[in-house]
Design a protein around this motif. Structure first.
Motif, PDB file in Angstrom:
ATOM      1  N   GLY A  13       0.816  -1.203   0.000  1.00  0.00           N
ATOM      2  CA  GLY A  13       0.000   0.000   0.000  1.00  0.00           C
ATOM      3  C   GLY A  13       0.852   1.256   0.000  1.00  0.00           C
ATOM      4  N   LEU A  14       2.003   1.199   0.659  1.00  0.00           N
ATOM      5  CA  LEU A  14       2.910   2.345   0.678  1.00  0.00           C
ATOM      6  C   LEU A  14       3.711   2.466  -0.614  1.00  0.00           C
ATOM      7  N   ILE A  15       4.031   1.333  -1.226  1.00  0.00           N
ATOM      8  CA  ILE A  15       4.859   1.348  -2.435  1.00  0.00           C
ATOM      9  C   ILE A  15       4.049   1.718  -3.669  1.00  0.00           C
ATOM     10  N   THR A  16       2.770   1.377  -3.687  1.00  0.00           N
ATOM     11  CA  THR A  16       1.955   1.541  -4.884  1.00  0.00           C
ATOM     12  C   THR A  16       1.930   2.965  -5.427  1.00  0.00           C
ATOM     13  N   PRO A  17       1.763   4.028  -4.617  1.00  0.00           N
ATOM     14  CA  PRO A  17       1.755   5.376  -5.200  1.00  0.00           C
ATOM     15  C   PRO A  17       3.038   5.725  -5.951  1.00  0.00           C
ATOM     16  N   ILE A  18       4.168   5.220  -5.453  1.00  0.00           N
ATOM     17  CA  ILE A  18       5.437   5.487  -6.143  1.00  0.00           C
ATOM     18  C   ILE A  18       5.440   4.815  -7.510  1.00  0.00           C
ATOM     19  N   LEU A  19       5.000   3.563  -7.546  1.00  0.00           N
ATOM     20  CA  LEU A  19       4.946   2.844  -8.821  1.00  0.00           C
ATOM     21  C   LEU A  19       3.920   3.461  -9.759  1.00  0.00           C
ATOM     22  N   VAL A  27      -1.989  -8.458  -4.935  1.00  0.00           N
ATOM     23  CA  VAL A  27      -3.284  -8.086  -4.360  1.00  0.00           C
ATOM     24  C   VAL A  27      -3.167  -6.760  -3.607  1.00  0.00           C
ATOM     25  N   GLY A  28      -2.048  -6.559  -2.906  1.00  0.00           N
ATOM     26  CA  GLY A  28      -1.846  -5.302  -2.193  1.00  0.00           C
ATOM     27  C   GLY A  28      -1.869  -4.108  -3.128  1.00  0.00           C
ATOM     28  N   MET A  29      -1.252  -4.230  -4.303  1.00  0.00           N
ATOM     29  CA  MET A  29      -1.301  -3.144  -5.287  1.00  0.00           C
ATOM     30  C   MET A  29      -2.714  -2.958  -5.817  1.00  0.00           C
ATOM     31  N   ILE A  58      -5.159  -0.985  -3.603  1.00  0.00           N
ATOM     32  CA  ILE A  58      -4.984   0.464  -3.625  1.00  0.00           C
ATOM     33  C   ILE A  58      -5.548   1.067  -4.901  1.00  0.00           C
ATOM     34  N   LEU A  59      -5.406   0.375  -6.016  1.00  0.00           N
ATOM     35  CA  LEU A  59      -5.735   0.947  -7.318  1.00  0.00           C
ATOM     36  C   LEU A  59      -7.226   0.941  -7.643  1.00  0.00           C
ATOM     37  N   MET A  60      -7.993   0.045  -7.046  1.00  0.00           N
ATOM     38  CA  MET A  60      -9.397  -0.083  -7.436  1.00  0.00           C
ATOM     39  C   MET A  60     -10.239   1.170  -7.174  1.00  0.00           C
ATOM     40  N   PRO A  61     -10.244   1.748  -5.967  1.00  0.00           N
ATOM     41  CA  PRO A  61     -11.052   2.969  -5.780  1.00  0.00           C
ATOM     42  C   PRO A  61     -10.665   4.108  -6.725  1.00  0.00           C
ATOM     43  N   PRO A  62      -9.364   4.397  -6.951  1.00  0.00           N
ATOM     44  CA  PRO A  62      -9.030   5.445  -7.919  1.00  0.00           C
ATOM     45  C   PRO A  62      -9.463   5.114  -9.353  1.00  0.00           C
ATOM     46  N   SER A 110      -6.006   6.287  -0.846  1.00  0.00           N
ATOM     47  CA  SER A 110      -6.201   4.840  -0.750  1.00  0.00           C
ATOM     48  C   SER A 110      -4.986   4.168  -0.139  1.00  0.00           C
ATOM     49  N   SER A 111      -3.800   4.599  -0.568  1.00  0.00           N
ATOM     50  CA  SER A 111      -2.567   4.024  -0.036  1.00  0.00           C
ATOM     51  C   SER A 111      -2.439   4.276   1.457  1.00  0.00           C
TER      52      SER A 111
END
Length: 442
Positions: free
Chosen positions: A64-70, A114-116, A119-123, A376-377
């Motif tokens: 969840g923390l890494i996803t915004p960076i990616l 799944v963790g990524m 985070i991505l589904m609501p946006p 989300s993250s």
């Protein structure tokens, strides 16, 4: 502004979101029913099972923390493709392994994807369906709910018929199918299908007297939430993420999501054991009680997003879920009779409505898909960190006290303490509004 029909010009986005949502839970729910089948081929120590049980919230919090960076580097659609491919590869690998360490590693790979995706589904819903957030969130959370109780129903029959390897690996089909719509859109071949859905449904207009700011007005379908205000040139994602930690509304959303996650993971880890210990039911009945807990949340997946977006029902829904859950916990504590366990479990299962409630709030408490990714993250990382702690804490308290009175009282106290956060989360403002009212331009 009147919303467009759901499928009009964005059929690929509908399919992509629903297939991704199904993959997020089927990957998690398909393992535990066939553990006995796996154990017949190679040893799966209790320590390994415990580690696998704690992997989901741990991986969800970290990624969840890494996803915004990616996401800032790849874009939300490309990263969704990556997440689904990672899930599919992990599922296939889990069907091919031959020892317990490989089982842990393959499962960790799945939960990373799944963790990524979490985070991505609501946006994604906010980006492609700003005029149909309630309806699309209802479909999305319902797909997740179905994929929670469908795999346990078919996993054992398939394992009996063709082996546990096929039973585990076959869910990769849904993840791979979910890749196709996003690849088409990324490649540009789906541009005609998505139409203008990749663009916001509103056009920024300059604010009078301001050179750097713009005025953003959301469509009616965001349910009248105030999303107007000056937006300065966007700072870096890192700075925006740091700002979220200074907004009380963000922490209220985090507690709301965290409470939902705590209740779910505590129930899946301990509810069957609690039922057997306090009422003396057999293992089969205890398993059915757990299925009841999961099933009770299905209707809320359909109703809650629409009630929140169209009728602003956040506070009544949160109170209903929290109070029903408290009554269920009190029933388990005070009247632990086998015949009443079904009632107490059903009432406790009402806390399941907090999950779709929290997800839809992530979408409507932010102005843009970009800020929704960060929100989300933040919210899910905090929530899943709490969810990783409490199942372990319940076991420690049970061993220390010799029973379930103290552990259940602690869970009840968590529900009670979360009510003020639920009331704050019901404020019809975005996180950008909250920041600007305290600190100036976002």
């Amino acid at each position: 502004m009147k919303g467009r029909p759901l499928w009009h010009g964005r059929a690929l986005a509908v399919l992509g979101i629903l297939l991704c949502a199904f993959s997020l839970r089927s990957a998690v729910a398909s393992l535990s029913p066939v553990i006995d089948h796996i154990g017949a081929d190679f040893a799966v120590p209790s320590a390994v099972l415990g580690l696998i049980g704690t992997l989901p919230p741990m991986c969800f919090a970290v990624f969840g923390l890494i996803t915004p960076i990616l996401e800032s580097r790849l874009g939300i659609e490309r990263l969704t493709v990556v997440a689904l491919i990672v899930i599919a590869v992990g599922l296939v690998a889990r069907g091919l392994i031959g020892e317990s360490i490989g089982l842990v590693l393959a499962t960790a790979l799945i939960f990373a994807g799944v963790g990524m995706g979490n985070i991505l589904m609501p946006p994604l819903v906010k980006k492609y369906f700003p005029d149909r957030i309630g309806l699309m969130m209802a479909l999305y959370t319902t797909a997740m709910a179905c994929s929670t109780f469908v795999p346990p129903l078919v996993a054992v029959p398939v394992a009996d018929a063709v082996g546990w390897r096929v039973s585990l690996a076959m869910w990769a089909v849904f993840a791979l199918a979910g890749v196709i719509p996003w690849v088409l859109m990324v490649a540009g071949r789906g541009r005609a299908s998505t139409g203008s859905a990749t663009q916001p449904e509103w056009v920024p207009e300059p604010v009078e007297g301001s050179k750097a700011a713009t005025q953003v007005t959301a469509p009616e379908s965001t349910a009248g939430f105030s999303v107007t205000g000056p937006i300065a040139t966007s700072p870096s994602s890192r700075r925006l993420f740091a700002r979220l930690a200074r907004i009380p509304l963000v922490w209220a959303l985090s507690v709301t999501f965290g409470t939902s996650s705590i209740m779910a993971y505590v129930a899946f880890a301990w509810l069957p054991v609690i039922a057997m210990d306090i009422a003396g039911v057999d293992a089969g009945t205890a398993g059915l009680l757990l299925s009841l807990f999961a099933f009770v949340g299905l209707p809320s997946s359909l109703l809650v997003p629409v009630l929140v977006v169209r009728f602003h029902a956040t506070r009544p829904l949160f109170l209903f879920g929290a109070i029903a859950g408290l009554v269920g916990i009190l029933g388990l504590l005070l009247v632990p009779i086998a015949g009443l366990l079904w009632l107490w479990t059903a009432l406790f299962g009402m806390v399941g409505l907090l999950f779709p409630l929290a997800l839809v709030l992530i979408s409507i408490r932010s102005r843009t898909p970009e800020s929704a990714v960060l929100l989300s993250s933040f919210v899910q990382s905090v929530g899943y960190t709490l969810a990783a702690i409490f199942p372990i804490l319940m076991g420690v308290l049970r061993d220390a006290t010799g029973g379930w009175t103290v552990p259940l009282a602690v869970i009840g106290a968590v529900l009670l303490a979360s009510i003020p956060a639920g009331m704050m989360a019901g404020r019809r403002r975005t996180v950008e509004d909250e920041w600007e009212s305290r600190h100036g331009a976002w």
